[in-house]
Design a protein around this motif. Structure first.
Motif, short mmCIF file in Angstrom:
data_model
loop_
_atom_site.label_atom_id
_atom_site.label_comp_id
_atom_site.label_asym_id
_atom_site.label_seq_id
_atom_site.Cartn_x
_atom_site.Cartn_y
_atom_site.Cartn_z
N VAL A 107 0.84 -1.20 0.00
CA VAL A 107 0.00 0.00 0.00
C VAL A 107 0.87 1.25 0.00
N ARG A 108 1.91 1.25 0.81
CA ARG A 108 2.79 2.41 0.86
C ARG A 108 3.43 2.69 -0.50
N LEU A 109 3.87 1.63 -1.18
CA LEU A 109 4.56 1.79 -2.45
C LEU A 109 3.63 2.18 -3.59
N LEU A 110 2.33 2.07 -3.37
CA LEU A 110 1.37 2.42 -4.42
C LEU A 110 1.28 3.93 -4.67
N GLY A 111 1.55 4.73 -3.63
CA GLY A 111 1.32 6.16 -3.78
C GLY A 111 2.50 7.02 -3.34
N THR A 112 2.36 8.28 -3.60
CA THR A 112 3.38 9.25 -3.21
C THR A 112 3.19 9.63 -1.74
N SER A 113 4.09 10.47 -1.24
CA SER A 113 3.99 10.92 0.15
C SER A 113 2.70 11.70 0.40
N GLU A 114 2.21 12.38 -0.65
CA GLU A 114 1.00 13.17 -0.51
C GLU A 114 -0.27 12.33 -0.50
N GLU A 115 -0.15 11.02 -0.80
CA GLU A 115 -1.31 10.15 -0.88
C GLU A 115 -1.39 9.13 0.24
N GLN A 116 -0.41 9.13 1.14
CA GLN A 116 -0.34 8.07 2.15
C GLN A 116 -1.57 8.05 3.06
N GLY A 117 -2.03 9.21 3.49
CA GLY A 117 -3.19 9.26 4.37
C GLY A 117 -4.42 8.66 3.72
N ARG A 118 -4.67 9.05 2.47
CA ARG A 118 -5.84 8.53 1.76
C ARG A 118 -5.72 7.03 1.51
N LEU A 119 -4.53 6.57 1.12
CA LEU A 119 -4.34 5.16 0.83
C LEU A 119 -4.62 4.30 2.06
N PRO A 156 0.79 12.99 8.80
CA PRO A 156 0.10 12.05 9.69
C PRO A 156 0.54 12.18 11.14
N ILE A 157 1.80 12.55 11.35
CA ILE A 157 2.30 12.70 12.73
C ILE A 157 1.62 13.89 13.40
N ARG A 158 1.57 15.02 12.69
CA ARG A 158 0.95 16.22 13.25
C ARG A 158 -0.55 15.99 13.51
N VAL A 188 -4.77 5.60 9.89
CA VAL A 188 -3.62 6.19 9.18
C VAL A 188 -2.30 6.05 9.92
N PHE A 189 -2.27 5.28 11.04
CA PHE A 189 -1.01 5.32 11.79
C PHE A 189 0.17 4.67 11.06
N PHE A 190 -0.06 3.83 10.06
CA PHE A 190 1.07 3.30 9.30
C PHE A 190 1.55 4.29 8.23
N ALA A 191 0.75 5.33 7.96
CA ALA A 191 1.19 6.37 7.02
C ALA A 191 2.36 7.16 7.61
N ASN A 192 2.53 7.08 8.93
CA ASN A 192 3.64 7.79 9.56
C ASN A 192 5.00 7.30 9.07
N VAL A 193 5.06 6.04 8.63
CA VAL A 193 6.32 5.48 8.17
C VAL A 193 6.86 6.26 6.98
N ASP A 194 5.98 6.77 6.14
CA ASP A 194 6.43 7.52 4.97
C ASP A 194 6.98 8.90 5.37
N GLU A 195 6.37 9.50 6.38
CA GLU A 195 6.78 10.86 6.76
C GLU A 195 8.19 10.90 7.33
N ILE A 255 13.26 -0.62 2.00
CA ILE A 255 13.17 -1.31 3.30
C ILE A 255 11.79 -1.09 3.93
N SER A 256 10.80 -0.83 3.09
CA SER A 256 9.44 -0.60 3.60
C SER A 256 8.91 -1.80 4.37
N GLY A 257 9.21 -3.00 3.86
CA GLY A 257 8.73 -4.21 4.53
C GLY A 257 9.29 -4.36 5.92
N ALA A 258 10.61 -4.15 6.06
CA ALA A 258 11.25 -4.25 7.37
C ALA A 258 10.69 -3.21 8.33
N ALA A 259 10.50 -1.98 7.82
CA ALA A 259 9.96 -0.91 8.66
C ALA A 259 8.55 -1.23 9.14
N MET A 260 7.71 -1.74 8.25
CA MET A 260 6.34 -2.08 8.63
C MET A 260 6.33 -3.24 9.63
#
Length: 419
Positions: free
Chosen positions: A123-135, A288-290, A336-343, A350-355
C-alpha cells in the motif's frame, strides 16, 4: 489501462485481500457457539487456539523484518492468501484439538507474518507521500466494507443450510474459497518488487540485500519512535471494547442493542474513520504525525469531559452517541497510523522491514491491554472500574502526544540536515 487506473485497481485487490484474510482466524466472532457444538471445542480450547495464534504472531513478526523485503510482494501476498484458504479447507474437516492448534498457528503464520507487513508495504509503495493518508484511510474503510459483506454472507450460508454441522462446513469453505480466489487474482495484478541493478548483475544476492535492509531499518531510530506512537494509539483503541459493558452496566443497554452497537462500533466507525482520517492527513494537516498529535489532544479533552458527565442522568441513546463520538476520533488515527512510516523518510526498499518493526511494537498492547483493562473492571466494580480504564486510556493518549512531539522534532532535524 492507464497507470492511475491500474494503481487503484491494484489497490482494490489489496483491500479485498485485507478484508478476507482474517475471517478464518476470527471464526469465533460469528460462529463461536457452532464451533463448540459441531467441532467439539470448549471455551478453554478456543481460547488456547487464540493464544497460540498470538504467540506465533509475536515471535514470527521478528522474522518478518527480514522476510518482508526478501521475497517479492506479489508472491508473498498471493501465497499467503492461498495458504490461508488451504488451512481453512483443513479446518472444515473438523480436525481434533491438536489439529485446531496447528491450524491457528498456520493462520497466524500466513496472515500476520507473511501477509500483513507485506500488504502495508504494498500500500505504501502504491502512492506518493501526498497520498499516504488517503491510501491507508481507504484501506481501513475498504476492509471494513469487505469484512461486513463477507461475514454476513457466511452467516447467511450457515442459516440457509440449516444451521447444522454441514452448514458450518459450508461457511468455512466459503471463507476458504473466497480468500484463495483473491490470492490467485493478486498474483496477476500485484507487481513484483523492483530488483536492484547489482542483484540483476549477480554482484550481490537478494538475501544479502534483504539482510542489509533489515539492519538498516533496525538502526533507524525514527522507525522505533513511530512504532511506539502506534503503540500508544493502539492501547487507546483496545479500550473501545469496554464501551459495550460500560453502556450495559451504567446505562442499562438492552441486549437487543448490544449487537447493533457492536457492529457500528467496529465496522461503521472503521468505514467512516478511514476516509475522514485520510482526508485530514493529506489535505488539511499534510502530516500524519501532526494530525495524530492533534487528534490525541482532542481525545484527551473529550475523555476528561466524558468522565465528569452525570451518566446516570442520561438515556442510553445519548450514551451510545457519546461513546461512538470518542471512538470515531480513535478510528481516524488507527486508520492512518502506518502512514507515519512515509513521513520519516524510510527508504522504499526497506518498507517491509519498517512495517514489520511497526507491527511488532505497535500491536504489542493486545498482549497486555485487554488483561489490564479486564483486571481493573473485575477489581473495582461499577463506575469506579471504568474510571480507571478511561484514565489508562488518557494516560496512553498523553504518552502518544509526547512521542509524536519528539517525532516531529526528529523529522524537522532530519530535513534540516538534508538541506
Amino acid at each position: 489501462m492507464s497507470a492511475v487506473a491500474y494503481k487503484w485497481f491494484t489497490f482494490v485487490v489489496l483491500v479485498l485481500g485485507g478484508g478476507t484474510i482474517f475471517k478464518l482466524s476470527s471464526l469465533k466472532d460469528a460462529f463461536y457457539v457452532p464451533m463448540q457444538e459441531f467441532m467439539g471445542l470448549s471455551n478453554t480450547q478456543i481460547g488456547m487456539a487464540l493464544s497460540v495464534y498470538g504467540l506465533v504472531q509475536t515471535i514470527g513478526n521478528f522474522a518478518s523484518i527480514y522476510l518482508a523485503d526478501r521475497f517479492s510482494k506479489r508472491k508473498m501476498i498471493s501465497i499467503s492468501l492461498v495458504g490461508i484458504g488451504l488451512t481453512g479447507i483443513y479446518i472444515s474437516t473438523f480436525p481434533g484439538y491438536m489439529g485446531i492448534l496447528i491450524s491457528w498457528a498456520l493462520l497466524s503464520f500466513w496472515g500476520e507474518i507473511v501477509y500483513w507487513p507485506v500488504l502495508l508495504k504494498a500500500v505504501r509503495l502504491l502512492g506518493t507521500s501526498e497520498e499516504q493518508g488517503r491510501l491507508f484511510g481507504f484501506l481501513e474503510a475498504g476492509r471494513g466494507i469487505v469484512d461486513t459483506i463477507v461475514a454476513f454472507t457466511a452467516l447467511a450460508i450457515f442459516v440457509g443450510l440449516g444451521e447444522t454441522a454441514f452448514a458450518l462446513r459450508g461457511s468455512i469453505l466459503f471463507y476458504s474459497g473466497i480468500v484463495i480466489a483473491v490470492g490467485i487474482v493478486s498474483y496477476f495484478l500485484v507487481e513484483d518488487d523492483k530488483v536492484s541493478q547489482e542483484v540483476l548483475e549477480g554482484k550481490v544476492s537478494q538475501s544479502k540485500v534483504a539482510f542489509d535492509g533489515m539492519l538498516k531499518a533496525i538502526k533507524m531510530p525514527e522507525i522505533w519512535v513511530v512504532s511506539f506512537m502506534i503503540f500508544s494509539v493502539y492501547s487507546v483503541y483496545c479500550g473501545l471494547t469496554y464501551f459495550i459493558p460500560f453502556l450495559k452496566d451504567i446505562y442499562g443497554l438492552p441486549v437487543a442493542l448490544v449487537g447493533a452497537y457492536g457492529i457500528i462500533n467496529q465496522y461503521g466507525l472503521k468505514m467512516v474513520g478511514g476516509p475522514v482520517g485520510g482526508f485530514l492527513v493529506d489535505k488539511k494537516f499534510h502530516s500524519p504525525i501532526r494530525y495524530t498529535r492533534v487528534a490525541l489532544i482532542i481525545a484527551i479533552i473529550y475523555m476528561v469531559i466524558f468522565m465528569m458527565l452525570p451518566h446516570k442522568n442520561f438515556n442510553v441513546y445519548l450514551g451510545m452517541v457519546l461513546t461512538l463520538g470518542y471512538g470515531a476520533i480513535i478510528f481516524t488515527m488507527r486508520a492512518v497510523f502506518f502512514a507515519n512510516v512515509d513521513e520519516i523518510d524510510v527508504p522504499r526498499d526497506i518498507s517491509g522491514a519498517a512495517m514489520s518493526i511497526a507491527c511488532i511494537l505497535g500491536y504489542a498492547p493486545q498482549l497486555f491491554c485487554f488483561a489490564l483493562y479486564g483486571y481493573l473492571l473485575d477489581s473495582y466494580p461499577g463506575f469506579t472500574g471504568y474510571q480507571f480504564v478511561f484514565s489508562c486510556m488518557i494516560g496512553f493518549s498523553i504518552l502518544g502526544v509526547i512521542i509524536s512531539t519528539v517525532l516531529l522534532r526528529m523529522v524537522k532535524r532530519r530535513k534540516a540536515m538534508v538541506q
